[in-house]
Design a protein around this motif. Structure first.
Motif, PDB file in Angstrom:
ATOM      1  N   VAL A  28       4.755  -3.142  -3.015  1.00  0.00           N
ATOM      2  CA  VAL A  28       4.782  -2.475  -2.981  1.00  0.00           C
ATOM      3  C   VAL A  28       4.431  -1.669  -1.496  1.00  0.00           C
ATOM      4  O   VAL A  28       5.396  -1.150  -0.818  1.00  0.00           O
ATOM      5  CB  VAL A  28       6.013  -1.537  -3.644  1.00  0.00           C
ATOM      6  N   TRP A  29       3.107  -0.727  -2.582  1.00  0.00           N
ATOM      7  CA  TRP A  29       2.190  -0.551  -1.187  1.00  0.00           C
ATOM      8  C   TRP A  29       1.989  -0.427  -0.548  1.00  0.00           C
ATOM      9  O   TRP A  29       2.199  -0.464   0.578  1.00  0.00           O
ATOM     10  CB  TRP A  29       0.978   0.206  -2.216  1.00  0.00           C
ATOM     11  N   GLN A  30       1.625  -2.327  -0.051  1.00  0.00           N
ATOM     12  CA  GLN A  30       1.335  -2.456   0.687  1.00  0.00           C
ATOM     13  C   GLN A  30       2.627  -2.323   2.453  1.00  0.00           C
ATOM     14  O   GLN A  30       1.783  -1.948   3.243  1.00  0.00           O
ATOM     15  CB  GLN A  30       1.316  -3.792   1.004  1.00  0.00           C
ATOM     16  N   VAL A  31       3.777  -2.918   1.737  1.00  0.00           N
ATOM     17  CA  VAL A  31       4.220  -3.137   2.150  1.00  0.00           C
ATOM     18  C   VAL A  31       4.910  -2.061   3.176  1.00  0.00           C
ATOM     19  O   VAL A  31       5.945  -1.629   3.983  1.00  0.00           O
ATOM     20  CB  VAL A  31       5.779  -4.171   1.920  1.00  0.00           C
ATOM     21  N   ALA A  32       5.454  -0.757   1.919  1.00  0.00           N
ATOM     22  CA  ALA A  32       5.455   0.343   1.796  1.00  0.00           C
ATOM     23  C   ALA A  32       4.534   0.997   2.987  1.00  0.00           C
ATOM     24  O   ALA A  32       4.632   1.757   4.241  1.00  0.00           O
ATOM     25  CB  ALA A  32       5.606   0.996   1.157  1.00  0.00           C
ATOM     26  N   SER A  33       3.315   1.275   3.003  1.00  0.00           N
ATOM     27  CA  SER A  33       2.245   1.971   4.373  1.00  0.00           C
ATOM     28  C   SER A  33       2.340   1.213   5.033  1.00  0.00           C
ATOM     29  O   SER A  33       2.457   2.310   6.354  1.00  0.00           O
ATOM     30  CB  SER A  33       1.207   1.449   3.258  1.00  0.00           C
ATOM     31  N   GLN A  34       2.439   0.061   4.693  1.00  0.00           N
ATOM     32  CA  GLN A  34       2.364  -0.616   6.711  1.00  0.00           C
ATOM     33  C   GLN A  34       3.873  -0.419   7.679  1.00  0.00           C
ATOM     34  O   GLN A  34       3.414  -0.361   8.663  1.00  0.00           O
ATOM     35  CB  GLN A  34       2.636  -1.853   6.145  1.00  0.00           C
ATOM     36  N   ARG A  35       4.989  -0.209   6.522  1.00  0.00           N
ATOM     37  CA  ARG A  35       5.878  -0.020   7.763  1.00  0.00           C
ATOM     38  C   ARG A  35       5.555   1.598   7.840  1.00  0.00           C
ATOM     39  O   ARG A  35       5.991   2.377   8.979  1.00  0.00           O
ATOM     40  CB  ARG A  35       7.424  -0.114   6.562  1.00  0.00           C
ATOM     41  N   GLY A  36       5.321   2.349   7.130  1.00  0.00           N
ATOM     42  CA  GLY A  36       5.599   4.102   7.582  1.00  0.00           C
ATOM     43  C   GLY A  36       4.411   4.335   8.202  1.00  0.00           C
ATOM     44  O   GLY A  36       4.732   4.951   8.918  1.00  0.00           O
ATOM     45  N   ALA A 256      -6.740   3.723  13.917  1.00  0.00           N
ATOM     46  CA  ALA A 256      -7.636   4.486  12.155  1.00  0.00           C
ATOM     47  C   ALA A 256      -7.207   4.931  11.205  1.00  0.00           C
ATOM     48  O   ALA A 256      -6.895   6.278  11.960  1.00  0.00           O
ATOM     49  CB  ALA A 256      -9.046   4.308  12.781  1.00  0.00           C
ATOM     50  N   LEU A 257      -7.901   4.490  10.540  1.00  0.00           N
ATOM     51  CA  LEU A 257      -7.334   5.462   8.928  1.00  0.00           C
ATOM     52  C   LEU A 257      -8.240   6.965   9.194  1.00  0.00           C
ATOM     53  O   LEU A 257      -9.486   6.400   9.370  1.00  0.00           O
ATOM     54  CB  LEU A 257      -6.628   5.352   8.267  1.00  0.00           C
ATOM     55  N   LEU A 258      -8.422   8.218   9.061  1.00  0.00           N
ATOM     56  CA  LEU A 258      -9.346   9.092   9.540  1.00  0.00           C
ATOM     57  C   LEU A 258      -9.333  10.177   8.094  1.00  0.00           C
ATOM     58  O   LEU A 258      -8.165  10.604   7.791  1.00  0.00           O
ATOM     59  CB  LEU A 258      -9.579   9.499  10.596  1.00  0.00           C
ATOM     60  N   GLN A 259     -10.430  10.500   7.612  1.00  0.00           N
ATOM     61  CA  GLN A 259     -10.245  10.991   6.447  1.00  0.00           C
ATOM     62  C   GLN A 259     -10.533  12.643   7.148  1.00  0.00           C
ATOM     63  O   GLN A 259     -12.067  13.076   7.505  1.00  0.00           O
ATOM     64  CB  GLN A 259     -10.913  10.414   5.384  1.00  0.00           C
ATOM     65  N   VAL A 260     -10.272  12.771   7.436  1.00  0.00           N
ATOM     66  CA  VAL A 260     -10.392  14.324   8.601  1.00  0.00           C
ATOM     67  C   VAL A 260     -10.604  15.177   7.232  1.00  0.00           C
ATOM     68  O   VAL A 260      -9.499  15.691   6.260  1.00  0.00           O
ATOM     69  CB  VAL A 260      -9.664  14.628   9.046  1.00  0.00           C
ATOM     70  N   GLY A 275      -7.094  16.005   5.857  1.00  0.00           N
ATOM     71  CA  GLY A 275      -6.957  14.683   5.272  1.00  0.00           C
ATOM     72  C   GLY A 275      -6.628  13.797   5.383  1.00  0.00           C
ATOM     73  O   GLY A 275      -7.339  13.637   6.841  1.00  0.00           O
ATOM     74  N   VAL A 276      -5.662  12.553   5.131  1.00  0.00           N
ATOM     75  CA  VAL A 276      -5.377  11.276   6.367  1.00  0.00           C
ATOM     76  C   VAL A 276      -4.781  11.846   7.732  1.00  0.00           C
ATOM     77  O   VAL A 276      -3.380  11.848   7.551  1.00  0.00           O
ATOM     78  CB  VAL A 276      -5.391  10.664   5.715  1.00  0.00           C
ATOM     79  N   PRO A 299       1.422  11.784   4.115  1.00  0.00           N
ATOM     80  CA  PRO A 299       2.944  12.298   3.623  1.00  0.00           C
ATOM     81  C   PRO A 299       3.185  10.729   3.544  1.00  0.00           C
ATOM     82  O   PRO A 299       4.332   9.786   2.308  1.00  0.00           O
ATOM     83  CB  PRO A 299       3.817  12.453   4.853  1.00  0.00           C
ATOM     84  N   VAL A 300       2.765   9.628   4.567  1.00  0.00           N
ATOM     85  CA  VAL A 300       3.627   7.979   4.975  1.00  0.00           C
ATOM     86  C   VAL A 300       3.081   7.217   3.215  1.00  0.00           C
ATOM     87  O   VAL A 300       3.433   6.778   2.466  1.00  0.00           O
ATOM     88  CB  VAL A 300       2.494   8.215   5.841  1.00  0.00           C
ATOM     89  N   LEU A 301       1.347   8.184   2.862  1.00  0.00           N
ATOM     90  CA  LEU A 301       0.386   6.981   1.664  1.00  0.00           C
ATOM     91  C   LEU A 301       1.383   7.680   0.913  1.00  0.00           C
ATOM     92  O   LEU A 301       1.557   7.121  -0.247  1.00  0.00           O
ATOM     93  CB  LEU A 301      -0.337   7.656   2.008  1.00  0.00           C
ATOM     94  N   PHE A 302       1.704   9.148   0.522  1.00  0.00           N
ATOM     95  CA  PHE A 302       2.151   9.768  -0.808  1.00  0.00           C
ATOM     96  C   PHE A 302       3.602   8.722  -0.737  1.00  0.00           C
ATOM     97  O   PHE A 302       3.419   8.495  -2.080  1.00  0.00           O
ATOM     98  CB  PHE A 302       2.815  10.948  -0.388  1.00  0.00           C
ATOM     99  N   LEU A 303       4.859   8.600   0.201  1.00  0.00           N
ATOM    100  CA  LEU A 303       5.787   8.139   0.273  1.00  0.00           C
ATOM    101  C   LEU A 303       5.565   6.523  -0.532  1.00  0.00           C
ATOM    102  O   LEU A 303       6.668   6.244  -1.118  1.00  0.00           O
ATOM    103  CB  LEU A 303       6.824   8.273   0.966  1.00  0.00           C
ATOM    104  N   ALA A 304       4.519   6.338  -0.004  1.00  0.00           N
ATOM    105  CA  ALA A 304       4.317   4.736  -0.175  1.00  0.00           C
ATOM    106  C   ALA A 304       4.127   4.598  -2.099  1.00  0.00           C
ATOM    107  O   ALA A 304       4.289   3.614  -2.584  1.00  0.00           O
ATOM    108  CB  ALA A 304       3.344   4.490   0.250  1.00  0.00           C
ATOM    109  N   ARG A 305       3.055   5.852  -2.053  1.00  0.00           N
ATOM    110  CA  ARG A 305       2.172   5.578  -3.583  1.00  0.00           C
ATOM    111  C   ARG A 305       3.257   5.951  -4.297  1.00  0.00           C
ATOM    112  O   ARG A 305       3.953   5.173  -5.671  1.00  0.00           O
ATOM    113  CB  ARG A 305       1.453   6.553  -3.334  1.00  0.00           C
TER     114      ARG A 305
END
Length: 602
Positions: A28-36, A256-260, A275-276, A299-305
């Protein structure tokens, strides 16, 4: 169920459920994060297009300006023939700069020296400066338009330089340069919802909505690169520091995903740029610039979590329900097995109880029979005397009969023979009664005549009664009175009670034994009383205990009353012992009347 037993029985199931919950959460994390992230990329791509269009408008509106200066005759004369027209051209450039809203407009001769400038009347005027090292001059000398972002060497202001070669007779006569400020564009970007920045071909941030990022580098510069850029003075005295934007994961070449993290230095409130982020890059024309949009991915990653946690929680709840159902099923199975085991144990216990009851019944029957035999043994002396007298009389009568027949006195002989027959009949009745009493009864309740039982009991005890000189009183309200009891065993009980009464009344001056039988409703009451000393309290409490006796050693085993109690109880009645109000002891038997439905009062 203990915890250890629970985990022992359900260990593999719990491990499987834990793996299922973990796999579900991961999926679910992979699917939700990918969609987000896909939705975020679409929005970011749209923003890239908008920012590129705004940057293109901010620059494109001045792109024509350097080339138009080539059309001015005074400009050609100034740069080509080096006529002393610089002051007039500079004033014209000043007016043009004010109308266009640019930072400065100036002309370079073919050697790269400033010959006219819009800021001619300012202390920091470019007039006379040698700018032949600038990339925009080098590009124009090659007959190409120049595009360059840098910081001015005179005033230290950053800007975008647009240059165009000025040709005269096919030869380079000079270069027209327009410096455009992009501050307004940066200010408009500062109000947008996501950070945006522009990096040049050197990887240096030249425009950014976050002031602290400006003149930072996306990637660290090695010493050679850093020294080369410092020597070119393209960025003036700015310190080119690397930005803290490590790549967490590369989605593709353009995202790419960056940790800023917030830089240690820089102006402005940039907490929102911490943040990310999803970084999306796009090349800007042929300038070598890269436009980058950073969309907040937290927010997208949090919602996926959250979605993964909810899915894991739902699966965990289902697993818990499965465990509860399985435990319930196991409990029901255990209960069923326990019930079956209990039923088997019950059946086995019933069998053993039945077997033990049968054994006890047989033992009781043997004990009752042994009691009869013991009683017969006690009566043997009296019975022998009862038989001895008739036998003596028979011997005498038989001898006399022979003599009478020899003398021919047949009448007298016939009388003797009749007397012999009478004696034989009496002896036969006595032995028959003794034989009947001695036989082993089944103990099954039948129908027994109370009067006959009393008569037979007194017959067997007749010798003892006569020897004791006891008076016997029998009161029978109904000769047809019958009870539900084995006749033989009822006689045994009565013999026991009458024999005990004789022993108790032996010390009395005039021994007396009384037997009463009456009917009270559905019960028959038989009382055996004596006129002895009665029953002391300690004796009354232990009357029916086996092997308890008050008689002398050898006179009895103390089983008579216990056996009698068992016989009466098995027949559905009771046997009680007490002291009579007129003195002596009285034993009362209560037995069901055979076929009785009504109460007959005496």
């Amino acid at each position: 169920m203990s915890v250890i037993r629970f985990f022992r029985q359900n260990g593999w199931l719990l491990v499987g459920m834990a793996l299922l919950v973990a796999c579900t959460a991961l999926a679910v994390w992979q699917v939700a994060s990918q969609r987000g992230l896909d939705a975020l990329r679409q929005a970011g791509q749209h923003r890239l297009e908008l920012y590129a269009a705004s940057l293109d408008r901010a620059i494109g509106q001045y792109a024509y300006l350097p080339a138009t200066l080539e059309l001015e005759r005074d400009v050609l004369d100034l740069v080509a023939q080096e006529q002393p027209l610089g002051a007039g051209v500079s004033r014209r450039l000043e007016r043009l700069n004010l109308r266009a809203g640019t930072r400065s407009i100036y002309l370079l001769d073919r050697h790269g020296r400033v010959v006219a400038t819009s800021n001619w009347n300012r202390p920091d005027s470019y007039m006379g400066e040698d700018l032949s090292y600038r990339p925009y001059f080098l590009a124009a000398r090659q007959r190409k338009p120049g595009r360059f972002f840098g910081i001015g060497s005179t005033r230290g202001e950053s800007g975008y330089y647009l240059s165009s070669p000025i040709m005269s007779d096919g030869e380079l006569a000079g270069v027209a340069v327009v410096k455009v400020g992009l501050d307004r564009l940066e200010q408009s970007w500062a109000t947008v919802e996501v950070p945006v920045m522009v990096t040049d071909r050197n990887g240096v941030v030249i425009l950014s909505s976050v002031p602290g990022w400006k003149f930072g580098t996306r990637l660290p510069l090695d010493a050679a690169q850093y020294n080369a850029l410092r020597d070119s003075q393209q960025y003036g005295a700015e310190t080119l520091r690397p930005l803290r934007m490590p790549v967490q994961s590369a989605l593709d070449d353009a995202a790419a995903l960056l940790q800023v993290s917030m830089p240690q230095e820089g102006a402005g409130d940039i907490r929102s740029a911490d943040g990310v982020f999803l970084a999306q890059d796009a090349a800007f024309g042929d300038t070598g610039w890269t436009l980058t949009v950073l969309s907040p991915a937290a927010p997208v990653l949090f919602l996926a979590r959250v979605q993964a946690a909810l899915a894991a929680l739902a699966v965990a709840c289902l697993c818990i329900l499965l465990v509860i159902w399985r435990m319930r099923r196991r409990q029901l199975q255990d209960r069923l097995e326990a019930r079956e085991a209990l039923q088997r144990a019950h059946d086995e216990l019933e069998r053993k109880v039945e077997e033990r009851t049968r054994t006890l019944k047989e033992a009781q029957d043997e004990l009752v029979h042994a009691g009869k035999l013991a009683m017969i043994g006690q009566l043997s002396t009296g019975l022998a005397h009862e038989l001895n007298q008739p036998l003596t009389a028979l011997r005498t009568l038989a001898g006399n009969t022979v003599k009478f027949m020899a003398r021919g006195e047949l009448g007298t002989a016939q009388d003797n023979l009749e007397r012999i027959g009478t004696l034989v009949d009496g002896m036969g009745a006595l032995t028959g009664q003794l034989k009947q009493f001695a036989r082993k009864s089944s103990g099954t309740p039948g129908e027994a005549s109370v009067g006959r039982a009393i008569e037979h009991a007194l017959l067997l005890l007749d010798q003892r009664l006569r020897q004791a000189g006891a008076q016997v009183r029998v009161t029978l309200e109904d000769d047809a009175l019958a009870v539900r009891c084995d006749p033989n065993r009822l006689e045994q009980v009565l013999i026991n009670l009458v024999a005990n009464a004789l022993d108790a009344a032996a010390a009395a001056p005039a021994p007396m034994v009384a037997l009463n039988a009456c009917r009270r409703g559905r019960q028959c009451i038989i009382a055996v009383r004596d006129n002895g000393l009665g029953l002391p309290e300690p004796v009354r409490e232990r009357l029916f205990e086996p092997f308890f006796t008050t008689k002398d050693a050898g006179a009895g085993l103390g089983l008579g009353l216990a056996i009698s109690m068992g016989i009466i109880r098995d027949s559905g009645g009771t046997l009680e012992g007490a002291n009579h109000t007129d003195g002596g002891a009285v034993f009362t038997i209560h037995l069901p009347v055979a076929g009785a439905e009504t109460c007959i009062e005496a």
